[in-house]
Design a protein around this motif. Structure first.
Motif, short mmCIF file in Angstrom:
data_model
loop_
_atom_site.label_atom_id
_atom_site.label_comp_id
_atom_site.label_asym_id
_atom_site.label_seq_id
_atom_site.Cartn_x
_atom_site.Cartn_y
_atom_site.Cartn_z
N ALA A 1 141.84 -21.53 34.26
CA ALA A 1 141.10 -22.04 35.43
C ALA A 1 139.60 -22.14 35.14
N PRO A 2 139.20 -23.11 34.34
CA PRO A 2 137.77 -23.21 34.00
C PRO A 2 136.91 -23.71 35.16
N SER A 3 135.69 -23.22 35.21
CA SER A 3 134.70 -23.76 36.15
C SER A 3 133.86 -24.77 35.36
N TYR B 1 135.08 -18.26 45.79
CA TYR B 1 136.04 -18.14 44.68
C TYR B 1 137.28 -17.35 45.09
N LEU C 1 136.39 -10.46 35.12
CA LEU C 1 136.99 -10.51 36.45
C LEU C 1 137.92 -9.32 36.72
N GLU D 1 138.14 -25.42 38.55
CA GLU D 1 137.58 -24.71 39.71
C GLU D 1 136.23 -25.35 40.08
N ARG E 1 148.21 -19.92 34.01
CA ARG E 1 147.19 -20.98 34.21
C ARG E 1 145.89 -20.62 33.52
N LYS F 1 128.03 -12.11 28.14
CA LYS F 1 129.17 -13.01 28.09
C LYS F 1 128.72 -14.41 27.69
N ARG G 1 143.09 -13.90 31.85
CA ARG G 1 141.72 -14.42 32.01
C ARG G 1 140.74 -13.40 31.45
#
Ligand code: GLU
Length: 290
Positions: free
Chosen positions: A16-18, A175, A197, A50, A14, A231, A193
């Motif tokens: 999973a963008p915010s 989260y 993280l 997300e 997957r 980042k 990802r």
């Protein structure tokens, strides 16, 4: 190249963008890596928005991200999952944990938390109101090391206790709760990802242990940084990518992952470009020291 670990379960990955801003080179790079890894394993690739943190959301970002992914051929046959639709599910997990006495309300302010973001003030033994206070989970602290497919063996800090926030005092899911529960419910076997993280993974693994679920495999790819080493993100002023130049953008994202990659891909359509990349694709490997 198959990942280490059990491979008898069909691969589900997957992205999973915010929705805190448009898709930028950094998020496109992560999307590309997770998409290619799923293709390599003939797996399913899911998109999960997300959108659990309205204060940080930017109007129109969800639509812009989904349109940008589609324009780059990064599509899934399955409709995107929106975390904002999942509050009842997250709340039911909280209720279960409270019932099992594995969760407790905590009145500590950010300043009162310790360096690991834990409650060290014994709120667990006090009668703290659920209203306007954080809900924390008691996490097991043993055996949280893991082997990352990019970074190798990642040791966790040896803690004597851990209690992360799972439901925020502003009445929103944290989260940790939302991502872990969704990965479990969606049957995600492989998480590719950003490496911002990497160390958050220890807590997610501990959460899997509480919920008695099998853990996925992880691959943390180096996040794209700006000239100041920060980042790329909305906060650091990352520009959205121009969706009219998908091939150029995909090529740039590939260089981020594999600066040494020598592969001339003549395809002019993003889906063809991605298909051509398939035979050449592999995950980068990194060491924490470099
Ligand atoms: N939503 C997070 C982000 O945009 C990614 C979370 C994850 O992949 O677990 O950075």
């Amino acid at each position: 190249m198959k990942p280490a670990g059990p491979t008898n379960v069909p691969y589900v990955g997957r992205f999973a963008p915010s929705p805190t801003g448009p898709l930028h080179l950094g998020s496109l790079t992560t999307a590309l890596a997770s998409f290619m890894d799923a293709q390599l394993h003939q797996g399913t690739w899911l998109i999960r928005v997300e959108d659990v943190d309205p204060p940080r959301e930017v109007a129109g970002a969800t639509e812009a991200i989904l349109a940008a992914l589609a324009a780059h051929g990064l599509s899934s046959p399955i409709e995107p999952l929106f975390q904002s639709t999942r509050h009842d599910r997250y709340k039911s997990i909280c209720a279960h944990l409270l019932e099992q006495k594995m969760a407790f309300y905590c009145a500590c302010s950010r300043k009162q938390q310790d360096n690991f973001g834990r409650c060290a003030a014994g709120c667990q033994d006090l009668d703290i109101s659920p209203v306007g206070n954080n809900l924390r989970i008691n996490l097991p602290v043993d055996n949280r090391d893991f082997t990352d497919r990019v970074y190798g063996y990642i040791e966790s800090e040896r803690l004597t206790f851990d209690n992360a926030i799972i439901w925020r005092k502003d009445d929103l899911p944290a989260y940790l709760l939302a991502a872990t529960v969704d990965d479990i419910d969606s049957g995600v076997t492989d998480i590719v990802r950003g490496d911002d993280l990497l160390f958050e993974t220890h807590r997610q693994l501990a959460f899997y242990a509480v919920l008695k679920k099998d853990v996925p495999r992880y691959a943390h790819i180096p996040v794209v940084r700006n000239d100041n080493g920060k980042k790329l993100s909305k906060q650091t002023g990352a520009e959205g990518i121009d969706i009219n130049n998908p091939i150029q953008n995909l090529a740039k994202a590939l260089v981020q992952l594999h600066p040494e990659f020598k592969f001339s891909n003549e395809s002019t359509n993003p889906s063809d470009w991605l298909r051509s990349l398939q035979d050449h694709w592999y995950l980068p490997t990194k060491s924490l020291q470099t």
